[in-house]
Design an enzyme around this catalytic site. Structure first.
Site, PDB file in Angstrom:
ATOM      1  CB  THR A  48      32.181  34.824  38.084  1.00 48.49           C
ATOM      2  OG1 THR A  48      32.774  33.510  38.000  1.00 48.49           O
ATOM      3  CG2 THR A  48      30.494  34.497  38.332  1.00 48.49           C
ATOM      4  CB  VAL A  52      41.439  40.782  35.997  1.00 47.25           C
ATOM      5  CG1 VAL A  52      42.640  41.136  37.072  1.00 47.25           C
ATOM      6  CG2 VAL A  52      40.317  40.063  36.941  1.00 47.25           C
ATOM      7  CG  ASP A 167      34.964  30.040  43.089  1.00 49.00           C
ATOM      8  OD1 ASP A 167      34.892  28.880  42.635  1.00 49.00           O
ATOM      9  OD2 ASP A 167      34.964  30.825  42.287  1.00 49.00           O
TER      10      ASP A 167
HETATM   11  N1  LIG Z   1      46.094  39.513  41.528  1.00 47.26           N
HETATM   12  C1  LIG Z   1      46.030  39.278  40.341  1.00 47.26           C
HETATM   13  N2  LIG Z   1      47.289  39.276  39.807  1.00 47.26           N
HETATM   14  C2  LIG Z   1      47.263  38.662  38.431  1.00 47.26           C
HETATM   15  N3  LIG Z   1      46.231  38.201  37.761  1.00 47.26           N
HETATM   16  C3  LIG Z   1      45.091  38.018  38.347  1.00 47.26           C
HETATM   17  C4  LIG Z   1      44.877  38.533  39.812  1.00 47.26           C
HETATM   18  N4  LIG Z   1      43.534  38.364  40.005  1.00 47.26           N
HETATM   19  C5  LIG Z   1      43.001  37.543  39.208  1.00 47.26           C
HETATM   20  N5  LIG Z   1      43.932  37.255  38.112  1.00 47.26           N
HETATM   21  C6  LIG Z   1      43.768  36.687  36.963  1.00 47.26           C
HETATM   22  O1  LIG Z   1      42.745  37.208  36.205  1.00 47.26           O
HETATM   23  C7  LIG Z   1      41.854  36.341  35.558  1.00 47.26           C
HETATM   24  C8  LIG Z   1      40.316  36.401  35.917  1.00 47.26           C
HETATM   25  O2  LIG Z   1      40.235  36.337  37.544  1.00 47.26           O
HETATM   26  P1  LIG Z   1      39.052  36.297  38.132  1.00 47.26           P
HETATM   27  O3  LIG Z   1      39.418  36.019  39.494  1.00 47.26           O
HETATM   28  O4  LIG Z   1      38.226  37.482  37.865  1.00 47.26           O
HETATM   29  O5  LIG Z   1      38.290  35.161  37.305  1.00 47.26           O
HETATM   30  P2  LIG Z   1      38.642  33.482  37.730  1.00 47.26           P
HETATM   31  O6  LIG Z   1      39.119  33.258  38.825  1.00 47.26           O
HETATM   32  O7  LIG Z   1      39.011  33.069  36.205  1.00 47.26           O
HETATM   33  O8  LIG Z   1      37.086  33.056  37.533  1.00 47.26           O
HETATM   34  P3  LIG Z   1      35.985  33.350  38.688  1.00 47.26           P
HETATM   35  O9  LIG Z   1      36.066  34.872  38.921  1.00 47.26           O
HETATM   36  O10 LIG Z   1      34.910  32.989  37.833  1.00 47.26           O
HETATM   37  O11 LIG Z   1      36.119  32.506  39.636  1.00 47.26           O
HETATM   38  C9  LIG Z   1      42.375  34.773  36.223  1.00 47.26           C
HETATM   39  O12 LIG Z   1      43.464  34.479  35.066  1.00 47.26           O
HETATM   40  C10 LIG Z   1      43.196  35.098  37.232  1.00 47.26           C
HETATM   41  O13 LIG Z   1      44.529  34.312  37.347  1.00 47.26           O
END
Ligand SMILES: Nc1ncnc2c1ncn2[C@@H]1O[C@H](COP(=O)(O)OP(=O)(O)OP(=O)(O)O)[C@@H](O)[C@H]1O
Length: 485
Positions: A48, A52, A167
């Protein structure tokens, strides 16, 4: 990326837990100086709030980092001072089951914000998907119990520090890959919802899905305040999904409404759990959308509600008992993380362990979860194509033969979402001018960022965080069987 620039100060690279806002470009195009402490591997996901990326710290090549680039607002040019203060607070969070925020960077050129976290190879979304779609096999009981216990352990820490995640969903529950922390759960994305308004409002216009499936009924009925109980509802939904490999309540979202009332989501919940009654949930009638519910849903009679049949557990099973306590309608009666950790379920064999992914009992098949795909064609700007030869020639860790993520050069990373998965309408992102408050000192713009806690509460939060390890929070249940470690 592999910019090959050697001008960066290596001491900066080891400067974890620092706030970097240096906008010098060091003669490397328009790439900010802080960025040069990293080798960027590529994009691993999109959420959102932004993109990443996977990167490595140049001074410590074995260390993988996930860098979250926050989207620029359409109508603003920065991040609020209040948000920055919140982020600084998040850096003090320190628990084995919560992902570590190691660095914060602000790119003054375009006022974009970058948060650098410890990298985790897996997440529950991918683990569940792997079992459902790839190996067609349920997750073994030891793994489920260990994942759940660690999730609760991290959540108990956050809740003890006055942080409500808001969330929680499978993609936010990370699991470490090979290495000393193999199979350790890390909660990600905590606190971010508070920084960027309510999670009920999607801030992006990138088409990324925001799911309502894990949202507690009190929020769907218009409760104004987030309590830790909303996280416990989400944990219940995730527990059920680990057991069945299917989301428990897959409601269709009505889009474009500012109203939190989501009829289909509530309907899906009531079908399984039955209608909530005033007897069981006395404050129900005070919720803003209860009348709408009475008119639109209560007319439908769900006589044969049965959670146990959906999750295929006997009502006498302690797993069922715990699950039903997480899915208690009345948030005040819902089990807390601390109470859940003490539940009988965690005291029965198989006992939970630190490495949730270790081979189960002898004879059981070991599941090899795939590494995250990395889109090496996407740069931090999200648009720049990396030179095809760069991953190999830049000396990054992947091409250098170190254990690391599976690199894909062409694949677009955003995960495929199931058809019909609900999404929220984009809203404008609250954005604030940071240039006026160099060093995060003055020029604050409070009021723009809704804060749910008072100053006193924040002070308390800081104190709690510094306490680091609230009693009993890191200890695993007594282990009869040490092979798990
Ligand atoms: N520290 C991390 N290490 C590895 N992967 C990560 C890390 N943080 C987030 N990700 C991965 O990056 C992707 C995008 O993460 P992000 O948190 O931006 O979005 P989301 O959780 O899919 O959705 P939203 O942000 O809408 O809640 C996801 O697959 C998440 O598992």
């Amino acid at each position: 990326m592999g910019d090959g620039n050697t001008n960066q100060s290596s001491s900066r690279a080891g400067n974890s837990n620092s706030m970097s806002g240096n906008n010098n470009t060091s003669g490397n195009g328009n790439r900010p100086e802080w960025l040069q402490q990293y080798d960027l591997n590529g994009k691993i996901g999109e959420g959102t709030y932004g993109l990443v990326f996977l990167a490595r710290i140049k001074s410590n090549r074995s260390k993988s980092i996930a860098i979250k680039k926050f989207k620029q607002s359409k109508d603003g040019d920065g991040v609020s001072p209040t948000a920055i203060r919140e982020i600084m607070l998040l850096r003090e969070i320190n628990h084995e089951n919560v992902v570590k925020l190691v660095n914060v960077h602000i790119n003054h050129a375009d006022m974009s914000l970058y948060l650098a976290f410890d990298y985790a190879e897996h997440d529950l979304y991918e683990i569940i998907r792997h079992h459902r779609d790839k190996v067609n096999q349920s997750i073994n009981q030891y793994t489920i119990k260990s994942l759940l216990w660690q999730l609760l352990n991290g959540l108990n820490y956050l809740h003890s520090n006055w942080i409500v995640h808001r969330d929680l969903k499978p993609s936010n529950i990370l699991v470490m890959g090979e290495g000393e922390e193999h199979g350790v759960v890390k909660i990600a994305d905590f606190g971010l919802a508070r920084i960027y308004q309510s999670p009920l409002k999607a801030l992006s216009d990138n088409g990324v899905v925001v799911t309502i499936w894990y949202r507690a009924p009190e929020l769907l009925l218009g409760a104004k305040h987030y309590t830790s109980a909303v996280d416990m509802w989400a944990v219940g939904c995730i527990f059920a999904e680990l057991l069945t490999l299917k989301p428990l309540f897959q409601g269709q979202e009505v889009k474009g409404t500012p109203n939190p009332f989501q009829l289909d989501q509530l309907d899906k919940i009531f079908k399984v759990l039955g209608h909530p009654t005033q007897e069981k949930w006395p404050t129900l009638v005070n919720l803003p959308h209860w009348q709408a519910d009475v008119q639109q849903i209560q007319g439908r009679k769900y006589e044969n509600a049965g959670l146990y049949s959906v999750v295929h557990l006997s009502p006498k099973n302690p797993a069922y008992d715990l699950l039903s306590k997480m899915l208690e309608y009345d948030p005040r009666k819902r089990i807390t993380a601390a109470q859940a950790l003490e539940h009988e379920y965690f005291r029965m064999e198989p006992l939970p362990g630190r490495n949730a992914l270790v081979p189960p009992q002898p004879g059981e098949k070991v599941v090899n979860y795939p590494n995250r795909p990395v889109d090496t064609t996407t740069d931090f700007e999200g648009t720049i194509s990396l030179q095809p030869s760069q991953p190999a020639s830049s000396g990054n860790a992947v091409s250098g033969g170190m254990p690391g993520p599976h690199v894909m050069t062409t694949r677009s990373v955003p995960r495929p979402m199931p058809m019909g998965m609900p999404r929220l309408q984009p809203q404008g992102m609250a954005a604030y001018n940071l240039t006026s408050q160099a060093g995060m000192g003055g020029g604050m713009n409070p009021g723009a960022m809704p804060m749910q806690r008072g100053v006193a509460a924040q002070a308390h939060q800081q104190q709690q965080i510094r306490r680091k390890d609230p009693a009993g929070m890191t200890g695993y249940p007594p282990q009869k069987n040490s092979r798990r470690f």
